[in-house]
Scaffold this motif. Structure first.
Motif, PDB file in Angstrom:
ATOM      1  N   GLY A 219       0.830  -1.203   0.000  1.00  0.00           N
ATOM      2  CA  GLY A 219       0.000   0.000   0.000  1.00  0.00           C
ATOM      3  C   GLY A 219       0.868   1.258   0.000  1.00  0.00           C
ATOM      4  N   THR A 220       0.337   2.345  -0.471  1.00  0.00           N
ATOM      5  CA  THR A 220       1.097   3.593  -0.547  1.00  0.00           C
ATOM      6  C   THR A 220       0.243   4.799  -0.159  1.00  0.00           C
ATOM      7  N   ILE A 221       0.928   5.842   0.256  1.00  0.00           N
ATOM      8  CA  ILE A 221       0.343   7.167   0.429  1.00  0.00           C
ATOM      9  C   ILE A 221       1.195   8.106  -0.418  1.00  0.00           C
ATOM     10  N   VAL A 222       0.596   8.663  -1.457  1.00  0.00           N
ATOM     11  CA  VAL A 222       1.340   9.475  -2.421  1.00  0.00           C
ATOM     12  C   VAL A 222       1.067  10.952  -2.151  1.00  0.00           C
ATOM     13  N   PHE A 223       2.137  11.708  -1.954  1.00  0.00           N
ATOM     14  CA  PHE A 223       2.047  13.153  -1.745  1.00  0.00           C
ATOM     15  C   PHE A 223       2.470  13.863  -3.025  1.00  0.00           C
ATOM     16  N   TYR A 224       1.639  14.792  -3.455  1.00  0.00           N
ATOM     17  CA  TYR A 224       1.948  15.582  -4.643  1.00  0.00           C
ATOM     18  C   TYR A 224       2.301  17.008  -4.218  1.00  0.00           C
ATOM     19  N   PRO A 225       3.299  17.616  -4.870  1.00  0.00           N
ATOM     20  CA  PRO A 225       3.730  18.967  -4.478  1.00  0.00           C
ATOM     21  C   PRO A 225       2.787  20.052  -4.975  1.00  0.00           C
ATOM     22  N   VAL A 226       1.514  19.894  -4.654  1.00  0.00           N
ATOM     23  CA  VAL A 226       0.480  20.830  -5.079  1.00  0.00           C
ATOM     24  C   VAL A 226      -0.277  21.289  -3.836  1.00  0.00           C
ATOM     25  N   PRO A 227      -0.345  22.585  -3.576  1.00  0.00           N
ATOM     26  CA  PRO A 227      -1.053  23.064  -2.382  1.00  0.00           C
ATOM     27  C   PRO A 227      -2.523  22.629  -2.382  1.00  0.00           C
ATOM     28  N   ASP A 228      -3.012  22.293  -1.187  1.00  0.00           N
ATOM     29  CA  ASP A 228      -4.422  21.940  -0.970  1.00  0.00           C
ATOM     30  C   ASP A 228      -4.844  20.646  -1.648  1.00  0.00           C
ATOM     31  N   LEU A 229      -3.901  19.890  -2.207  1.00  0.00           N
ATOM     32  CA  LEU A 229      -4.233  18.592  -2.792  1.00  0.00           C
ATOM     33  C   LEU A 229      -3.930  17.511  -1.764  1.00  0.00           C
ATOM     34  N   GLU A 230      -4.983  16.807  -1.348  1.00  0.00           N
ATOM     35  CA  GLU A 230      -4.818  15.785  -0.320  1.00  0.00           C
ATOM     36  C   GLU A 230      -3.978  14.618  -0.840  1.00  0.00           C
ATOM     37  N   PRO A 231      -3.217  13.956   0.042  1.00  0.00           N
ATOM     38  CA  PRO A 231      -2.455  12.777  -0.387  1.00  0.00           C
ATOM     39  C   PRO A 231      -3.383  11.688  -0.920  1.00  0.00           C
ATOM     40  N   GLU A 232      -2.871  10.903  -1.829  1.00  0.00           N
ATOM     41  CA  GLU A 232      -3.638   9.813  -2.421  1.00  0.00           C
ATOM     42  C   GLU A 232      -3.357   8.520  -1.658  1.00  0.00           C
ATOM     43  N   LEU A 233      -4.398   7.946  -1.055  1.00  0.00           N
ATOM     44  CA  LEU A 233      -4.253   6.710  -0.293  1.00  0.00           C
ATOM     45  C   LEU A 233      -4.576   5.510  -1.164  1.00  0.00           C
ATOM     46  N   ASN A 234      -3.615   4.610  -1.245  1.00  0.00           N
ATOM     47  CA  ASN A 234      -3.807   3.352  -1.967  1.00  0.00           C
ATOM     48  C   ASN A 234      -3.482   2.208  -1.011  1.00  0.00           C
ATOM     49  N   ILE A 235      -4.351   2.049  -0.021  1.00  0.00           N
ATOM     50  CA  ILE A 235      -4.127   1.049   1.025  1.00  0.00           C
ATOM     51  C   ILE A 235      -5.350   0.157   1.122  1.00  0.00           C
ATOM     52  N   SER A 236      -5.103  -1.131   1.159  1.00  0.00           N
ATOM     53  CA  SER A 236      -6.190  -2.089   1.333  1.00  0.00           C
ATOM     54  C   SER A 236      -5.868  -3.034   2.487  1.00  0.00           C
ATOM     55  N   ALA A 237      -6.933  -3.586   3.061  1.00  0.00           N
ATOM     56  CA  ALA A 237      -6.781  -4.515   4.181  1.00  0.00           C
ATOM     57  C   ALA A 237      -7.664  -5.726   3.945  1.00  0.00           C
ATOM     58  N   LEU A 238      -7.245  -6.854   4.502  1.00  0.00           N
ATOM     59  CA  LEU A 238      -7.895  -8.138   4.222  1.00  0.00           C
ATOM     60  C   LEU A 238      -8.372  -8.779   5.519  1.00  0.00           C
ATOM     61  N   HIS A 239      -9.583  -9.339   5.448  1.00  0.00           N
ATOM     62  CA  HIS A 239     -10.126 -10.098   6.574  1.00  0.00           C
ATOM     63  C   HIS A 239     -10.608 -11.448   6.049  1.00  0.00           C
ATOM     64  N   ALA A 240     -10.165 -12.503   6.725  1.00  0.00           N
ATOM     65  CA  ALA A 240     -10.541 -13.858   6.310  1.00  0.00           C
ATOM     66  C   ALA A 240     -11.672 -14.371   7.205  1.00  0.00           C
TER      67      ALA A 240
END
Length: 362
Positions: free
Chosen positions: A326-347
């Motif tokens: 999973g990742t959290i991507v920060f862009y060098p743009v003011p007021d642009l929220e980081p992009e969350l690409n995280i998933s979780a698994l439950h069996a």
């Protein structure tokens, strides 16, 4: 005090019990009239002396400091003029302690030694060190010098170093221990055009993500804790001017192996590094006839990895395990929220049957 020949004489003695801890005197060029006073462009003369003065005197100058202890030693002479005062001597703090409410930390072992050279329009921070961790080795220090021949554009040469120093400890914000990279963090050059360089390592800690209602309350708290003293306002104005013209060179924040992001639902271990940059933001200015001006704000650029952790959604109350990659991507743009690409698994376990794998995106 007294007044004669267009000069005012001021005397101040501060005692503690039977002991004198501070003595100050000055003769100032001032012309008194029936309707007020006017400063004159003539020589200043004065001095400040302390003998085992309590460090708690700092509270009269700087807000946000609580329960200071230790000894303050000052030996200062004042000369020059109102337009260009000269301050010569030294200021020392010996074995000091103080709580910084805005950061939630208590500094211990504060040792300060500043030399002022009014004839050369400069000061030297010969020693400024404090610690707050498990031992005195978990410390932060600042050294360097400031040349202020031009009061409005002083020349800086400062170096900050830290080792396992707890920089913040607020349960609704973060609890972080930091170090600096080789060479520390430096700030050099004229105030209006200085260069900041160096890396910061977050050795361990937690960043807390409160719910929206608590976040709004926290924002109010931060405004309340801002330094509203005259000195605080002056420092804030200088800090704003500094950042607007600041150049950033290889300023990087690196996360260690024990840094996590925590909320009421998630506890995620993070790693990676981020570059700190400046970004321009247009600001509408009515004072300039409606034209836009440019303001610079700090932004982060880079990707953090979500290595492991847990996620427990409120609506199901089942624990999910965060998947690697999973990742959290920060862009060098003011007021642009980081992009969350995280998933979780439950069996979901089933007797004599394959598990049902439920995946949730965070």
């Amino acid at each position: 005090g007294s007044y004669a020949a267009r000069r005012a004489r001021l005397d101040l003695d501060l005692t503690r019990g039977q002991a004198r801890v501070l003595q100050a005197q000055a003769t100032l060029p001032i012309e008194l009239t029936y309707f007020g006073a006017r400063v004159l462009e003539d020589s200043l003369q004065g001095s400040i002396r302390t003998a085992d003065a309590p460090f708690e005197l700092i509270q009269a100058l700087v807000s946000g400091i609580r329960a200071p202890t230790g000894k303050l030693v000052a030996n200062l002479d004042v000369a020059g003029t109102w337009q260009h005062p000269d301050l010569t001597g030294s200021i020392q703090v010996v074995n000091g302690e103080a709580t910084l409410d805005t950061l939630g930390i208590r500094l211990k072992g504060i040792q300060l030694d500043i030399g002022l050279f009014g004839h050369a329009d400069s000061l030297a921070i010969r020693r400024m060190v404090a610690w707050n961790g498990a031992s005195a080795a978990d410390s932060i220090s600042l050294t360097g010098d400031i040349a202020y021949a031009d009061y409005n554009n002083a020349r800086l040469n400062l170096r900050l170093a830290a080792r396992n120093f707890r920089a913040i400890d607020r349960r609704t914000m973060a609890r972080l221990e930091v170090s600096t990279g080789p060479g520390g963090i430096s700030l050099a050059g004229p105030l209006l055009g200085a260069t900041l360089s160096g890396g910061l390592i977050v050795d361990r800690g937690t960043v807390f993500l409160p719910d929206p209602e608590l976040a709004r309350k926290q924002a109010v708290d931060l405004r309340f804790l801002a330094d509203s003293s005259a000195l605080g306002r002056a420092v804030a104005a200088r800090r704003a001017s500094l950042f607007q013209s600041l150049a950033l060179t290889n300023v990087r924040v690196t996360l260690g192996d024990e840094v996590s992001l925590r909320s009421q639902e998630a506890d995620i271990r993070l790693s990676g590094s981020l570059n700190v940059q400046r970004a321009a933001v247009p600001v509408f200015s009515a004072a300039l006839g409606g034209r836009d001006t440019i303001k610079y704000v700090p932004v982060l650029d880079g990707t953090l990895r979500a290595d492991r952790g847990t996620y427990t959604p409120r609506f199901v109350q089942r624990e999910f395990n965060v998947e690697r990659g999973g990742t959290i991507v920060f862009y060098p743009v003011p007021d642009l929220e980081p992009e969350l690409n995280i998933s979780a698994l439950h069996a979901v376990k089933r007797a004599n049957q394959p598990d049902i794998r439920v995946r949730a995106r965070i």
